[in-house]
Design a protein around this motif. Structure first.
Motif, short mmCIF file in Angstrom:
data_model
loop_
_atom_site.label_atom_id
_atom_site.label_comp_id
_atom_site.label_asym_id
_atom_site.label_seq_id
_atom_site.Cartn_x
_atom_site.Cartn_y
_atom_site.Cartn_z
N PRO A 12 -5.42 5.64 3.67
CA PRO A 12 -5.71 6.14 4.99
C PRO A 12 -6.63 4.60 5.43
CG PRO A 12 -5.88 8.23 4.25
CD PRO A 12 -5.76 7.12 3.01
N GLU A 13 -7.48 4.30 4.67
CA GLU A 13 -7.96 3.19 5.00
C GLU A 13 -7.35 1.75 4.97
OE1 GLU A 13 -11.57 0.33 2.87
OE2 GLU A 13 -11.16 2.25 2.09
N LEU A 14 -6.34 1.90 4.00
CA LEU A 14 -5.19 0.75 4.00
C LEU A 14 -4.48 0.65 5.10
CD1 LEU A 14 -4.50 0.64 0.25
CD2 LEU A 14 -5.81 -1.18 1.32
N LEU A 15 -3.93 1.72 5.68
CA LEU A 15 -3.07 1.89 6.75
C LEU A 15 -3.90 1.75 7.98
CD1 LEU A 15 -1.20 5.37 5.86
CD2 LEU A 15 -0.24 3.07 5.82
N ARG A 16 -5.28 1.60 7.85
CA ARG A 16 -5.72 1.41 9.30
C ARG A 16 -5.79 0.01 9.09
NH1 ARG A 16 -9.11 6.01 8.28
NH2 ARG A 16 -10.41 4.84 6.87
N LYS A 17 -6.06 -0.46 8.14
CA LYS A 17 -6.14 -2.12 8.13
C LYS A 17 -4.52 -2.65 8.51
CE LYS A 17 -9.85 -2.59 4.76
NZ LYS A 17 -10.15 -2.75 3.27
N ALA A 18 -3.83 -2.06 8.03
CA ALA A 18 -2.37 -2.49 8.34
C ALA A 18 -2.04 -2.50 9.94
CB ALA A 18 -1.31 -1.78 7.40
N ALA A 19 -2.41 -1.11 10.55
CA ALA A 19 -2.29 -0.67 11.78
C ALA A 19 -3.03 -1.91 12.69
CB ALA A 19 -2.77 0.66 12.12
N ALA A 20 -4.19 -2.33 12.17
CA ALA A 20 -4.73 -3.15 13.06
C ALA A 20 -3.95 -4.66 13.23
CB ALA A 20 -6.30 -3.65 12.41
N LEU A 21 -3.03 -4.90 12.39
CA LEU A 21 -2.13 -6.08 12.61
C LEU A 21 -1.20 -5.98 13.73
CD1 LEU A 21 -1.51 -6.75 8.67
CD2 LEU A 21 -3.10 -7.79 10.07
N VAL A 22 -1.08 -4.75 14.11
CA VAL A 22 0.02 -4.43 15.31
C VAL A 22 -0.68 -4.02 16.50
CG1 VAL A 22 2.19 -4.65 13.71
CG2 VAL A 22 0.82 -2.43 14.17
N ALA A 36 7.23 15.16 2.21
CA ALA A 36 6.95 14.13 1.23
C ALA A 36 6.92 12.86 2.08
CB ALA A 36 8.34 13.97 0.40
N ARG A 37 7.47 12.64 3.32
CA ARG A 37 7.33 11.53 4.07
C ARG A 37 6.00 11.53 4.78
NH1 ARG A 37 13.44 11.00 6.99
NH2 ARG A 37 14.45 9.92 5.08
N VAL A 38 5.51 12.79 5.16
CA VAL A 38 4.22 12.68 5.77
C VAL A 38 2.99 12.30 4.62
CG1 VAL A 38 2.56 14.21 7.06
CG2 VAL A 38 4.86 14.29 7.72
N HIS A 39 3.08 12.98 3.62
CA HIS A 39 2.29 12.75 2.49
C HIS A 39 2.34 11.35 1.82
CE1 HIS A 39 1.08 12.89 -1.66
NE2 HIS A 39 0.21 13.95 -1.37
N SER A 40 3.53 10.85 1.88
CA SER A 40 3.41 9.32 1.64
C SER A 40 2.88 8.35 2.58
CB SER A 40 4.94 8.89 1.61
OG SER A 40 5.04 7.55 1.20
N MET A 41 2.83 8.73 3.87
CA MET A 41 1.90 7.99 4.86
C MET A 41 0.49 8.37 4.72
SD MET A 41 1.70 8.34 8.98
CE MET A 41 1.12 9.67 8.98
N ASN A 42 0.15 9.55 4.41
CA ASN A 42 -1.18 9.80 4.48
C ASN A 42 -1.55 11.14 3.93
OD1 ASN A 42 -4.20 10.49 4.84
ND2 ASN A 42 -4.05 10.05 6.76
N VAL A 61 0.72 -1.25 0.07
CA VAL A 61 -0.03 0.04 0.06
C VAL A 61 0.66 1.24 -0.10
CG1 VAL A 61 -1.66 -1.10 1.16
CG2 VAL A 61 -0.31 0.29 2.50
N GLN A 62 2.25 1.20 0.25
CA GLN A 62 2.80 2.54 0.69
C GLN A 62 3.14 2.90 -0.52
OE1 GLN A 62 5.36 2.81 3.92
NE2 GLN A 62 6.45 4.52 3.09
#
Length: 316
Positions: A36-46, A140-146, A13-14
């Motif tokens: 952001p939706e994909l990141l939330r799913k990724a976050a749920a894994l940890v 750029a790094r923050v934009h890459s995250m969300n 996703v990144q």
């Protein structure tokens, strides 16, 4: 195992770390899920449960939906403490320095997530690292995250910010029993302002703002007037609530002026608390002629900043 799963998801996703031309808002392929939706799913894994295995109210760690990006000595700690009065906000206690420190950034989003507080599903997670605003690689790094994240930037009169910057470094040296030059020695070189002094560069707001606007539209960045926050915090924090689309839960009664300290403190559920004694320190005496040089130096940069953001501030 959870961290490995998160890494696998993020590989999918990144986006590229530094987009050469960030996509304009609203141009994302409708067939693709939003990051952001994909990141939330990724976050749920940890997700890290509390010791008894059941997080209260379904609390989880989540990547921040809001970041206070700066500026150093602009009032970021005061802003975070005031925002923490809101029941729908979960704030990281410490400055994370994820996007500007290579050692931290190399650990990846799984590590960043682990630095966030447990938050109920309805809460907004916020972190603040004032060095982000002036670090060229951070936008750029923050934009890459969300790319949809909402950013808070708190600014003060640039000249006052420079003096606060010097004062902090001076007291840090005193605490370590190390000598530090007088403010005139730092600010002046060969009879002129020392333009190589880092504190001066941090106050050239238009330079750093241009970098952020390459990646984020202005509507995603709310500028808090740090001078107004000191003089009358409640109206400024109301604006922040509206920007973050939070229901109004912070009231004028949450603030009271502490005559001993000389600034506003907070009242939360009957409990009074003030910022650390290191905040609000008196600035060193500066010769009026040198202060005038500072004001003149920032005159044109301030005009450029006002034009950039379409707003003026009561600065010298």
């Amino acid at each position: 195992m959870a961290a490995l799963l998160l890494g696998a998801v993020l590989l999918v996703v990144q986006p590229q770390l530094v987009p050469s031309r960030p996509a304009a808002p609203g141009t994302q392929d409708p067939g693709q899920p939003r990051q952001p939706e994909l990141l939330r799913k990724a976050a749920a894994l940890v997700d890290e449960p509390v010791p008894d295995g059941v997080a209260p109210n379904g609390s989880v760690r989540q990547l921040p939906q809001t970041i206070i990006i700066g500026v150093r000595k602009g009032g970021t700690r005061a802003l975070l403490e005031m925002l923490s009065l809101h029941p729908d906000v979960a704030a990281a206690e410490n400055e994370v320095h994820f996007f500007d420190w290579e050692e931290h950034y190399s650990h990846g989003l799984a590590w960043y997530l682990s630095q966030m507080p447990l938050a109920a599903p309805h809460q907004l997670t916020v972190e603040k690292t004032p060095a982000y605003f002036t670090s060229p690689k951070v936008p750029a790094r923050v934009h890459s995250m969300n790319p949809a994240i909402r950013l808070l930037l708190i600014l003060r009169d640039p000249s006052e910010r420079v003096l606060s910057d010097y004062t902090q470094v001076f007291y840090n040296h005193m605490h370590k029993r190390k000598p530090y030059p007088a403010v005139e020695e730092v600010l002046v070189r060969d009879g002129r302002l020392n333009v190589d002094y880092k504190a001066l560069n941090r106050s050239l707001y238009h330079v750093h703002m241009q970098n952020w606007l390459r990646f984020f539209p202005l509507r995603h960045i709310h500028i808090v007037d740090g001078d107004q926050l000191i003089r009358d915090p409640f109206p400024e924090i109301q604006k922040v609530e509206r920007f973050l689309k939070l229901p109004p839960q912070i009231h004028a009664s949450n603030f009271y002026f502490n005559k001993t300290k000389g600034f506003y403190c907070l009242r939360d559920s009957g409990r009074d608390r003030c910022l650390h004694e290191s905040k609000g320190r008196a600035h060193p005496h500066v010769d009026p002629k040198l202060l005038q040089k500072l004001h003149e130096y920032f005159h044109e940069p301030n005009k450029k900043f006002f034009e950039l953001v379409g707003r003026t501030f009561d600065w010298h």
